[in-house]
Design a protein around this motif. Structure first.
Motif, PDB file in Angstrom:
ATOM      1  N   VAL A 145      32.159  -5.346 -22.377  1.00  0.00           N
ATOM      2  CA  VAL A 145      31.726  -4.641 -22.048  1.00  0.00           C
ATOM      3  C   VAL A 145      31.781  -3.558 -22.569  1.00  0.00           C
ATOM      4  O   VAL A 145      31.070  -2.862 -22.843  1.00  0.00           O
ATOM      5  N   HIS A 146      33.204  -3.231 -22.300  1.00  0.00           N
ATOM      6  CA  HIS A 146      33.986  -1.869 -22.641  1.00  0.00           C
ATOM      7  C   HIS A 146      33.598  -1.960 -24.452  1.00  0.00           C
ATOM      8  O   HIS A 146      33.381  -0.668 -24.973  1.00  0.00           O
ATOM      9  N   ARG A 147      33.839  -2.874 -25.162  1.00  0.00           N
ATOM     10  CA  ARG A 147      33.873  -2.772 -26.081  1.00  0.00           C
ATOM     11  C   ARG A 147      32.221  -2.817 -26.738  1.00  0.00           C
ATOM     12  O   ARG A 147      31.929  -2.110 -27.581  1.00  0.00           O
ATOM     13  N   LEU A 148      31.341  -3.374 -25.993  1.00  0.00           N
ATOM     14  CA  LEU A 148      30.202  -3.182 -26.545  1.00  0.00           C
ATOM     15  C   LEU A 148      29.448  -1.641 -26.389  1.00  0.00           C
ATOM     16  O   LEU A 148      28.426  -1.312 -26.502  1.00  0.00           O
ATOM     17  N   ARG A 149      30.012  -1.268 -24.984  1.00  0.00           N
ATOM     18  CA  ARG A 149      29.108   0.249 -24.391  1.00  0.00           C
ATOM     19  C   ARG A 149      29.901   0.878 -25.608  1.00  0.00           C
ATOM     20  O   ARG A 149      29.322   1.835 -26.118  1.00  0.00           O
ATOM     21  N   GLN A 150      31.546   0.597 -25.954  1.00  0.00           N
ATOM     22  CA  GLN A 150      31.638   2.340 -27.636  1.00  0.00           C
ATOM     23  C   GLN A 150      30.281   1.151 -28.255  1.00  0.00           C
ATOM     24  O   GLN A 150      30.244   2.827 -28.912  1.00  0.00           O
ATOM     25  N   ASP A 151      30.425   0.314 -28.879  1.00  0.00           N
ATOM     26  CA  ASP A 151      29.397   0.227 -29.702  1.00  0.00           C
ATOM     27  C   ASP A 151      27.888   0.661 -29.782  1.00  0.00           C
ATOM     28  O   ASP A 151      27.298   0.857 -31.069  1.00  0.00           O
ATOM     29  N   ARG A 152      27.478   0.799 -29.092  1.00  0.00           N
ATOM     30  CA  ARG A 152      26.238   1.137 -28.542  1.00  0.00           C
ATOM     31  C   ARG A 152      26.171   2.572 -27.709  1.00  0.00           C
ATOM     32  O   ARG A 152      24.893   2.931 -27.120  1.00  0.00           O
ATOM     33  N   ALA A 153      27.002   3.730 -28.231  1.00  0.00           N
ATOM     34  CA  ALA A 153      27.290   5.063 -27.814  1.00  0.00           C
ATOM     35  C   ALA A 153      27.339   4.874 -26.091  1.00  0.00           C
ATOM     36  O   ALA A 153      26.240   5.921 -25.939  1.00  0.00           O
ATOM     37  N   GLY A 154      27.512   3.928 -25.596  1.00  0.00           N
ATOM     38  CA  GLY A 154      27.387   4.500 -24.008  1.00  0.00           C
ATOM     39  C   GLY A 154      26.997   3.430 -23.170  1.00  0.00           C
ATOM     40  O   GLY A 154      26.701   3.784 -22.142  1.00  0.00           O
ATOM     41  N   SER A 155      25.845   3.306 -23.584  1.00  0.00           N
ATOM     42  CA  SER A 155      25.209   2.438 -22.699  1.00  0.00           C
ATOM     43  C   SER A 155      24.526   1.153 -23.558  1.00  0.00           C
ATOM     44  O   SER A 155      24.197   0.572 -24.122  1.00  0.00           O
ATOM     45  N   LEU A 156      24.422  -0.224 -21.907  1.00  0.00           N
ATOM     46  CA  LEU A 156      24.727  -1.190 -22.146  1.00  0.00           C
ATOM     47  C   LEU A 156      23.188  -1.216 -21.765  1.00  0.00           C
ATOM     48  O   LEU A 156      22.617  -2.766 -21.892  1.00  0.00           O
ATOM     49  N   ALA A 157      21.929  -0.204 -21.382  1.00  0.00           N
ATOM     50  CA  ALA A 157      20.709  -0.808 -21.198  1.00  0.00           C
ATOM     51  C   ALA A 157      19.721  -1.860 -22.350  1.00  0.00           C
ATOM     52  O   ALA A 157      20.203  -1.259 -23.746  1.00  0.00           O
ATOM     53  N   GLY A 158      19.411  -2.910 -22.295  1.00  0.00           N
ATOM     54  CA  GLY A 158      18.196  -3.530 -23.382  1.00  0.00           C
ATOM     55  C   GLY A 158      19.993  -4.522 -24.240  1.00  0.00           C
ATOM     56  O   GLY A 158      18.766  -5.344 -24.946  1.00  0.00           O
TER      57      GLY A 158
END
Length: 200
Positions: A145-158
């Motif tokens: 989750v942390h990695r993906l949040r960083q990759d997506r500029a803080g947003s996990l939506a979608g």
């Protein structure tokens, strides 16, 4: 096996059911959401990510941000409520009316038997992985989750579950026990009718 937590995701839009409260639909006289929560009655805590209306006592409730942001955002929201000492978590969709405690125990036993995988989940008869019918190491999911949040500029939506699980070691488990497949989810009225037949 040690204790485990459970996070049940119930915030989907249910577009193929006309936007109704899908987890609240009855199968065998019980809401699908409640059937899933019953399957993990021995978990602590049990966390529902979705609307709070009608949720059984003793279940913690939270919401993903934004509401309707998808399963990855909901997973992140559920993980934030876990104790830092939590080691394993059942991550489950709320529309799995055929899930049982025995089916969850199969996954927990499989994960406990091997130090290698980050998680185990059921695969359907065509070999398709069902990541929202699995048991995971909390630390691995938190890192993902942390990695993906960083990759997506803080947003996990979608974000997709596939993107969340990229880089994790996952074991797919076929269902070979007696009874209906625990991974069967209900996206349509026909699915509900099939589930109802299985529970008779």
């Amino acid at each position: 096996m040690t204790g485990y937590a459970a996070v049940v995701l119930a915030g989907g839009a249910a577009r193929r059911m006309g936007g109704t409260d899908k987890p609240g639909r009855l199968v065998g006289g019980l809401a699908m959401r409640d059937r899933v929560l019953t399957a993990v009655a021995d978990a602590w805590p049990r966390i529902l990510v979705g609307p709070a209306a009608g949720v059984p006592a003793g279940v913690w409730v939270t919401r993903e941000r934004p509401s309707g942001g998808g399963p990855v955002a909901a997973t992140g929201a559920g993980l934030t409520l876990l104790d830092p000492a939590s080691r394993t978590v059942a991550l489950l969709a709320a529309d799995l009316p055929l899930l049982t405690g025995a089916a969850v125990a199969v996954l927990r036993k499989r994960l406990a038997a091997d130090d290698g995988p980050d998680g185990v989940c059921y695969a359907d008869t065509d070999g398709r992985r069902q990541p929202l019918c699995g048991v995971w190491r909390v630390a691995s999911l938190r890192s993902a989750v942390h990695r993906l949040r960083q990759d997506r500029a803080g947003s996990l939506a979608g974000a997709s579950m596939r993107s969340l699980l990229t880089g994790l070691t996952v074991v797919d488990v076929p269902w070979r026990e007696a009874g209906p497949p625990p991974w069967f989810d209900c996206d349509t009225e026909d699915d509900l009718r099939r589930a109802e037949e299985w529970t008779r």
